[in-house]
Scaffold this active site. Structure first.
Site, mmCIF file in Angstrom:
data_model
loop_
_atom_site.group_PDB
_atom_site.id
_atom_site.type_symbol
_atom_site.label_atom_id
_atom_site.label_comp_id
_atom_site.label_asym_id
_atom_site.label_seq_id
_atom_site.Cartn_x
_atom_site.Cartn_y
_atom_site.Cartn_z
ATOM 1 N N GLU A 1 37.819 37.275 56.510
ATOM 2 C CA GLU A 1 38.469 38.473 55.986
ATOM 3 C C GLU A 1 39.996 38.282 55.935
ATOM 4 O O GLU A 1 40.644 38.623 54.937
ATOM 5 C CB GLU A 1 38.091 39.692 56.850
ATOM 6 C CG GLU A 1 38.852 40.973 56.576
ATOM 7 C CD GLU A 1 38.793 41.445 55.130
ATOM 8 O OE1 GLU A 1 37.986 40.947 54.351
ATOM 9 O OE2 GLU A 1 39.614 42.317 54.786
ATOM 10 N N HIS B 1 33.900 17.565 59.425
ATOM 11 C CA HIS B 1 32.859 17.142 58.481
ATOM 12 C C HIS B 1 33.403 17.106 57.057
ATOM 13 O O HIS B 1 32.639 17.102 56.105
ATOM 14 C CB HIS B 1 31.651 18.076 58.587
ATOM 15 C CG HIS B 1 31.031 18.044 59.946
ATOM 16 N ND1 HIS B 1 30.317 16.952 60.420
ATOM 17 C CD2 HIS B 1 31.073 18.936 60.980
ATOM 18 C CE1 HIS B 1 29.922 17.190 61.659
ATOM 19 N NE2 HIS B 1 30.379 18.383 62.024
ATOM 20 N N CYS C 1 39.018 50.724 35.736
ATOM 21 C CA CYS C 1 39.620 51.670 34.795
ATOM 22 C C CYS C 1 39.644 53.065 35.447
ATOM 23 O O CYS C 1 38.698 53.461 36.113
ATOM 24 C CB CYS C 1 38.907 51.771 33.461
ATOM 25 S SG CYS C 1 38.876 50.231 32.540
ATOM 26 N N LYS D 1 42.379 38.429 52.616
ATOM 27 C CA LYS D 1 43.544 39.315 52.561
ATOM 28 C C LYS D 1 44.781 38.544 52.111
ATOM 29 O O LYS D 1 45.506 38.962 51.224
ATOM 30 C CB LYS D 1 43.771 39.907 53.953
ATOM 31 C CG LYS D 1 44.231 41.298 54.050
ATOM 32 C CD LYS D 1 43.179 42.361 53.916
ATOM 33 C CE LYS D 1 42.323 42.253 52.713
ATOM 34 N NZ LYS D 1 41.143 43.047 52.699
ATOM 35 N N GLU E 1 44.555 37.440 48.340
ATOM 36 C CA GLU E 1 44.676 38.428 47.277
ATOM 37 C C GLU E 1 46.068 39.040 47.192
ATOM 38 O O GLU E 1 46.496 39.396 46.103
ATOM 39 C CB GLU E 1 43.587 39.503 47.352
ATOM 40 C CG GLU E 1 43.652 40.451 48.504
ATOM 41 C CD GLU E 1 42.505 41.465 48.501
ATOM 42 O OE1 GLU E 1 42.047 41.872 47.432
ATOM 43 O OE2 GLU E 1 42.087 41.861 49.600
ATOM 44 N N LYS F 1 40.860 48.107 42.246
ATOM 45 C CA LYS F 1 40.320 48.604 43.513
ATOM 46 C C LYS F 1 38.814 48.832 43.442
ATOM 47 O O LYS F 1 38.099 48.595 44.403
ATOM 48 C CB LYS F 1 41.033 49.921 43.858
ATOM 49 C CG LYS F 1 40.596 50.545 45.157
ATOM 50 C CD LYS F 1 41.162 49.805 46.327
ATOM 51 C CE LYS F 1 40.756 50.394 47.651
ATOM 52 N NZ LYS F 1 40.943 49.422 48.738
ATOM 53 N N ARG G 1 42.860 51.461 40.059
ATOM 54 C CA ARG G 1 41.575 51.112 39.431
ATOM 55 C C ARG G 1 41.744 50.103 38.293
ATOM 56 O O ARG G 1 40.767 49.598 37.753
ATOM 57 C CB ARG G 1 40.904 52.373 38.896
ATOM 58 C CG ARG G 1 40.543 53.369 39.978
ATOM 59 C CD ARG G 1 39.848 54.570 39.368
ATOM 60 N NE ARG G 1 38.572 54.201 38.817
ATOM 61 C CZ ARG G 1 37.399 54.356 39.437
ATOM 62 N NH1 ARG G 1 37.358 54.889 40.622
ATOM 63 N NH2 ARG G 1 36.285 53.993 38.856
ATOM 64 N N ASN H 1 35.346 53.972 30.643
ATOM 65 C CA ASN H 1 35.262 53.051 31.771
ATOM 66 C C ASN H 1 33.845 52.496 31.790
ATOM 67 O O ASN H 1 32.885 53.262 31.746
ATOM 68 C CB ASN H 1 35.560 53.810 33.075
ATOM 69 C CG ASN H 1 35.281 52.975 34.312
ATOM 70 O OD1 ASN H 1 35.262 51.748 34.255
ATOM 71 N ND2 ASN H 1 35.056 53.641 35.435
ATOM 72 N N GLY H 2 33.727 51.166 31.838
ATOM 73 C CA GLY H 2 32.398 50.550 31.854
ATOM 74 C C GLY H 2 32.313 49.459 30.802
ATOM 75 O O GLY H 2 33.344 48.983 30.307
ATOM 76 N N TRP I 1 41.527 48.157 33.162
ATOM 77 C CA TRP I 1 41.300 46.818 33.705
ATOM 78 C C TRP I 1 40.526 46.098 32.609
ATOM 79 O O TRP I 1 39.381 46.437 32.312
ATOM 80 C CB TRP I 1 40.501 46.874 35.000
ATOM 81 C CG TRP I 1 40.405 45.550 35.684
ATOM 82 C CD1 TRP I 1 41.338 44.985 36.505
ATOM 83 C CD2 TRP I 1 39.319 44.618 35.613
ATOM 84 N NE1 TRP I 1 40.902 43.753 36.941
ATOM 85 C CE2 TRP I 1 39.673 43.494 36.413
ATOM 86 C CE3 TRP I 1 38.100 44.602 34.948
ATOM 87 C CZ2 TRP I 1 38.839 42.385 36.566
ATOM 88 C CZ3 TRP I 1 37.271 43.495 35.093
ATOM 89 C CH2 TRP I 1 37.657 42.407 35.907
HETATM 90 O O1 M6R Z 1 34.596 49.439 47.310
HETATM 91 P P1 M6R Z 1 33.936 48.266 47.963
HETATM 92 O O2 M6R Z 1 34.106 48.236 49.427
HETATM 93 O O3 M6R Z 1 32.490 48.133 47.573
HETATM 94 O O4 M6R Z 1 34.674 47.000 47.375
HETATM 95 C C1 M6R Z 1 34.227 45.708 47.640
HETATM 96 C C2 M6R Z 1 35.270 44.688 47.269
HETATM 97 O O5 M6R Z 1 35.553 44.755 45.913
HETATM 98 C C3 M6R Z 1 36.567 44.872 48.057
HETATM 99 O O6 M6R Z 1 36.347 44.846 49.427
HETATM 100 C C4 M6R Z 1 37.577 43.768 47.687
HETATM 101 O O7 M6R Z 1 37.125 42.541 48.139
HETATM 102 C C5 M6R Z 1 38.957 44.101 48.250
HETATM 103 N N1 M6R Z 1 39.965 43.865 47.259
HETATM 104 C C6 M6R Z 1 39.328 43.272 49.424
HETATM 105 O O8 M6R Z 1 40.574 43.602 49.940
#
Ligand code: M6R
Length: 606
Positions: A479, A502, A2, A483, A486, A601, A27, A100-101, A76
């Site tokens: 990683e 396996h 949020c 990517k 998502e 984010k 956010r 937010n929270g 969110w």
């Molecule tokens: O702000 P942070 O680095 O702590 O965030 C961690 C994850 O939420 C963040 O890396 C998330 O996995 C991304 N969407 C990946 O691209």
């Protein structure tokens, strides 16, 4: 999660709020809304809708808004579906709130204070508005004081009271609020990117402190009513660094910025060719005094931790764990005062990482944070901080934050190797010299983006995809796979290629796309054998290979060549190739690359 904004001053507030919400939209983007104090009537009026800020903008453009004081929110969703009535702001009686929270005890509060009749939404946030209204008898600060001592959970609350003209109140626990005052007025937001349009000086509202903002003044006080001086920080981000600068998406812009971001991150920490954290105030005995290291992080930041783990084992021959922050404190971690806990986070607000760090420090560990956002909660919770210099990262998919985290980790390994006598001065210098070559190697990969775009065409129709590699290659594929998942919504799994036989190799059928990365000389032969195994089962293999390793065997797979660096450093250029792959698949599928569905984010809920 949020995004929150609030402004009171001498400018038309509508555009300020909408522009800030566009900036903060990463956010959360389930709904958006603003509340403004209308100049003519003095009333607080709300405009909100499910959907994006652009829909809110259209709604506002159809309405008459004349105001210089207002608050806004991008949501969110946690409690209640994505519908108009669950959008913020929420108004109960004389009180209008954005939140937010998560208010954990909202049900008990409804029952105890008999708030039910004033509620219209399914959200926990509206209960905060009802509670404040319940306590409000003309003194906003007194009402806030009573309300926050009854709330359980995390909250950043920004509040308007109907009979308090031009004034915005805020209070928080865990969820962030930053604020500042300039000649144009007082402004607060969930994060500093929204303040950059006014000034680069800001302060973090401390937890359980009440902020009162008027057009030409701000007052910060603790719950006893004692005035507290804000501690100002300076962000050195350019005022326009959170704009797209001609790129169609932030993700592309941020991928392209990586060579410069790496340089900015490492250059100030290299003194006479040696890694040096003196300007960060990080003492050497933090590294020499620890017997084990434990990394806590989530998502991409955790994947960066995997690289540090490999390097620490390889170079320092030292015990190091990497823990998913969300699992950490429930996994009976072995922590003591000889443990160095490294918390890695772009935002510095990820609640799982924050809680893991707090837990480790309560159990005696020393905390070092690798963070991008200055003054963020994790940075403040940690004993020491090494800031990455990625600048604002807006795309939900993390790219430059990841590689700058890696850059800091290489510096840490070099410093530790030197301090422990594992590397001589010359060896340390040579390691750092290779690190300095990373930006150039990244540029070489960026120059291949048309080739990688064409490769993306081979996976665009896939439903499932595998990414295979060994050692460091496997870590970066985890990683790369995240990517791709998502931003393209293709199911992708990274597998240590030796593990395929396996079980998972059963999933390889005719034309299943398999992305393989080969950059490590000592395991290349085995990697190539594993690639052949999937190809013999019909897989369509996409190979990224370090150029100097390529030979007539790998030529069968027409590899995309990666620039040559020492094996340990290949992760950074190789990661750029995988980022570009994910980016182009998402673009070509016509998705909103920067705002993948269901994500936000900054993840401030557990
Ligand atoms: O702000 P942070 O680095 O702590 O965030 C961690 C994850 O939420 C963040 O890396 C998330 O996995 C991304 N969407 C990946 O691209």
């Amino acid at each position: 999660m949020c995004g929150i904004i609030g402004f009171t001053g001498k400018r038309d507030v509508k555009e300020i709020l909408l522009h800030a919400l566009e900036t903060l939209e990463y956010r959360g983007y389930d709904s958006a809304g603003i509340a403004v104090k209308q100049q003519k009537s003095g009333k607080t009026e709300i405009f909100k809708c499910a959907g994006r800020v652009r829909e809110l903008r259209a709604l506002c453009d159809r309405s008459e808004i004349s105001s210089e004081c207002g608050i806004g929110h991008t949501r969110w969703a946690t409690h209640g579906g994505v519908v108009n009535r669950n959008a913020h702001p929420h108004q109960v009686g004389k009180v209008t709130v954005v939140h937010n929270g998560i208010i954990e005890n909202y049900k008990e509060l409804i029952a105890y204070y008999k708030l039910e009749s004033g509620l219209d939404s399914e959200t926990d946030s509206e209960v905060a508005a009802a509670l404040l209204n319940h306590f409000y008898e003309g003194d906003p600060v007194a009402a806030i004081r009573k309300a926050v001592t009854t709330l359980r959970g995390t909250f950043a609350l920004v509040i308007l009271f109907d009979d308090q003209p031009d004034t915005i109140y805020s209070v928080r626990n865990v969820s962030p609020i930053v604020a500042t005052i300039s000649e144009e007025g007082a402004i607060l937001a969930s994060d500093v990117t929204a303040l950059c349009q006014f000034t680069n000086r800001y302060f973090v509202v401390p937890e359980y402190h009440i902020l009162t903002m008027k057009p030409d003044s701000i007052r910060l006080e603790n719950l006893k009513g004692e005035c507290v001086e804000p501690e100002y920080l300076t962000v050195d981000w350019e005022l326009n660094s959170s704009e797209k600068n001609g790129y169609p998406f932030y993700m592309e812009k941020e991928i392209m910025e990586q060579p410069d971001a790496i340089l900015k991150t490492i250059d100030k920490r290299i003194v006479d060719g040696m890694p040096d954290f003196a300007s960060d105030g990080v003492p050497d005995d933090l590294f020499t005094g620890c017997e084990r290291i434990c990394i806590v992080a989530c998502g991409t930041a955790m994947h960066a931790g995997l690289i540090l783990q490999s390097l620490v084992k390889r170079v320092l021959n030292m015990h190091i764990d990497v823990e998913l922050a969300s699992e950490f404190m429930y996994s009976d971690p072995v922590i003591d005062e000889k443990t160095l806990v490294i918390a890695v986070s772009q935002s510095g607000e990820t609640i799982d990482t924050l809680e893991a760090l707090k837990y480790a420090r309560r159990h005696g560990a020393k905390g070092l944070a690798i963070i991008n956002v200055k003054g963020s909660s994790i940075a403040r919770e940690s004993d020491y901080v090494l800031y990455t210099e990625a600048g604002p990262e807006i795309a939900v998919a993390s790219t430059k934050a990841y590689t700058t985290q890696l850059a800091v980790m290489y510096l840490i390994v070099a410093r530790m190797a030197y301090l422990k006598g594992i590397y001589s001065r010359e060896q340390t210098g040579a390691f750092i010299a290779e690190l300095r070559r990373v930006p150039e190697a990244m540029r070489e990969v960026l120059a291949k983006r048309d080739e990688i775009h064409r490769i993306a065409g081979r996976v665009i129709e896939a439903k499932d995809l595998f990414m295979i590699g060994r050692g460091l290659d496997y870590s970066i594929l985890m990683e790369g796979s995240l990517k791709l998942k998502e931003v393209s919504y293709i199911h992708s799994e990274a597998y240590a290629s030796g593990e395929l036989k396996h079980g998972p190799i059963a999933l390889i059928t005719q034309d299943t796309p398999v992305v393989a990365v080969v950059t490590q000389k000592k395991i290349r032969q085995k990697e190539i054998s594993n690639i052949r195994e999937v190809r013999s089962r019909g897989a369509s293999v996409i190979l990224f290979e370090k150029a100097e390793l390529a030979d007539e065997v790998s030529a069968e797979f027409a590899p995309c060549m990666l620039p040559d660096m020492q094996d340990e450093f290949m992760v950074m250029p190789a990661s750029v190739a995988l980022q570009l792959l994910a980016y182009y698949v998402s673009c070509d599928k016509g998705f909103d690359v920067d705002k993948p569905r269901n994500l936000a984010k900054v993840v401030t809920v557990e």
